[in-house]
Design an enzyme around this catalytic site. Structure first.
Site, PDB file in Angstrom:
ATOM      1  N   HIS A  19       0.836  -1.206   0.000  1.00  0.00           N
ATOM      2  CA  HIS A  19       0.000   0.000   0.000  1.00  0.00           C
ATOM      3  C   HIS A  19       0.870   1.256   0.000  1.00  0.00           C
ATOM      4  O   HIS A  19       0.615   2.210  -0.738  1.00  0.00           O
ATOM      5  CB  HIS A  19      -0.895   0.049   1.251  1.00  0.00           C
ATOM      6  CG  HIS A  19      -1.966  -0.968   1.305  1.00  0.00           C
ATOM      7  ND1 HIS A  19      -2.168  -1.760   2.415  1.00  0.00           N
ATOM      8  CD2 HIS A  19      -2.919  -1.340   0.411  1.00  0.00           C
ATOM      9  CE1 HIS A  19      -3.200  -2.559   2.200  1.00  0.00           C
ATOM     10  NE2 HIS A  19      -3.664  -2.332   0.998  1.00  0.00           N
ATOM     11  N   LYS A  43     -15.645  -8.365   4.272  1.00  0.00           N
ATOM     12  CA  LYS A  43     -14.410  -8.682   4.994  1.00  0.00           C
ATOM     13  C   LYS A  43     -14.632  -8.554   6.497  1.00  0.00           C
ATOM     14  O   LYS A  43     -15.438  -7.760   6.942  1.00  0.00           O
ATOM     15  CB  LYS A  43     -13.277  -7.743   4.568  1.00  0.00           C
ATOM     16  CG  LYS A  43     -12.881  -7.874   3.116  1.00  0.00           C
ATOM     17  CD  LYS A  43     -11.735  -6.934   2.787  1.00  0.00           C
ATOM     18  CE  LYS A  43     -11.327  -7.041   1.334  1.00  0.00           C
ATOM     19  NZ  LYS A  43     -10.218  -6.124   0.999  1.00  0.00           N
ATOM     20  N   ARG A  93      -1.565  -6.262  -8.093  1.00  0.00           N
ATOM     21  CA  ARG A  93      -0.481  -7.173  -7.740  1.00  0.00           C
ATOM     22  C   ARG A  93      -0.328  -8.262  -8.777  1.00  0.00           C
ATOM     23  O   ARG A  93       0.770  -8.658  -9.112  1.00  0.00           O
ATOM     24  CB  ARG A  93      -0.755  -7.819  -6.379  1.00  0.00           C
ATOM     25  CG  ARG A  93      -0.749  -6.865  -5.218  1.00  0.00           C
ATOM     26  CD  ARG A  93      -1.095  -7.601  -3.947  1.00  0.00           C
ATOM     27  NE  ARG A  93      -2.376  -8.277  -4.101  1.00  0.00           N
ATOM     28  CZ  ARG A  93      -3.409  -8.127  -3.304  1.00  0.00           C
ATOM     29  NH1 ARG A  93      -3.327  -7.352  -2.264  1.00  0.00           N
ATOM     30  NH2 ARG A  93      -4.541  -8.755  -3.523  1.00  0.00           N
ATOM     31  N   SER A 131      -3.170  -7.749   2.640  1.00  0.00           N
ATOM     32  CA  SER A 131      -3.560  -7.604   4.048  1.00  0.00           C
ATOM     33  C   SER A 131      -4.171  -8.888   4.591  1.00  0.00           C
ATOM     34  O   SER A 131      -3.894  -9.297   5.718  1.00  0.00           O
ATOM     35  CB  SER A 131      -4.557  -6.458   4.215  1.00  0.00           C
ATOM     36  OG  SER A 131      -3.958  -5.227   3.931  1.00  0.00           O
TER      37      SER A 131
END
Length: 164
Positions: A19, A43, A93, A131
């Site tokens: 990040h 989440k 990513r 994360s």
């Protein structure tokens, strides 16, 4: 000439080195970067929004003078408009990220075609960091110091009841 404002949205639960790489590079593309911290209902957050806001603010100090970190709980495009943004910054990513982000960018363009989505590839050394995986590694007692700043590693350890 008007100020070019970009929004970098995310849950940042917790903020990772990946990040921060995107933040640093995004600040070179915009005059002001607004980091929007939100909660994704799908989440299970480890940290509250208030904790994540504080964590992100602490970790972006020194990246640029023109960064603002704010909470939002609305459609991303509504948030971007409220901030006067012309650009949404998204980090990628892997190819799997692209498929999801491509779909989101298309939907966002349908909602507001005046705001562009810009994709930044994560640094190769940081591409595996997520994360979700950082939290999983930490929950099983693994070292996360390669993936997050030292103070964030300490925050995670504290959250898991391991001191630090």
């Amino acid at each position: 000439m008007s100020e070019r404002i970009g929004v970098y949205p995310g849950t940042f639960d917790p903020i990772t080195l990946g990040h921060l790489d995107i933040v640093k590079r995004a600040t070179r593309l915009v005059d002001k970067l607004v980091i929007g911290v939100t909660t994704n209902p799908s989440k299970q957050p480890m940290f509250s929004v208030a904790e994540r806001l504080e964590m992100v603010r602490r970790e972006v100090v020194g990246c640029s003078a023109n960064i603002e970190v704010v909470e939002f709980d609305s459609l991303l495009m509504d948030f971007a408009v409220s901030q006067g943004a012309a650009i949404i910054i998204r980090g990628l990513r892997a190819a799997s990220d692209f498929e999801y982000e491509f779909q989101m960018a298309g939907m966002n363009q349908q909602l507001n075609n005046r705001i562009e989505t810009v994709f930044l590839m994560a640094d190769v050394s940081l591409q595996p960091i997520a994360s979700r995986l950082v939290k999983e590694i930490a929950r099983y007692g693994g070292a996360i110091d390669k993936f997050v700043p030292p103070r964030v590693a300490a925050d995670v350890a504290r959250q898991l009841g391991r001191g630090a």
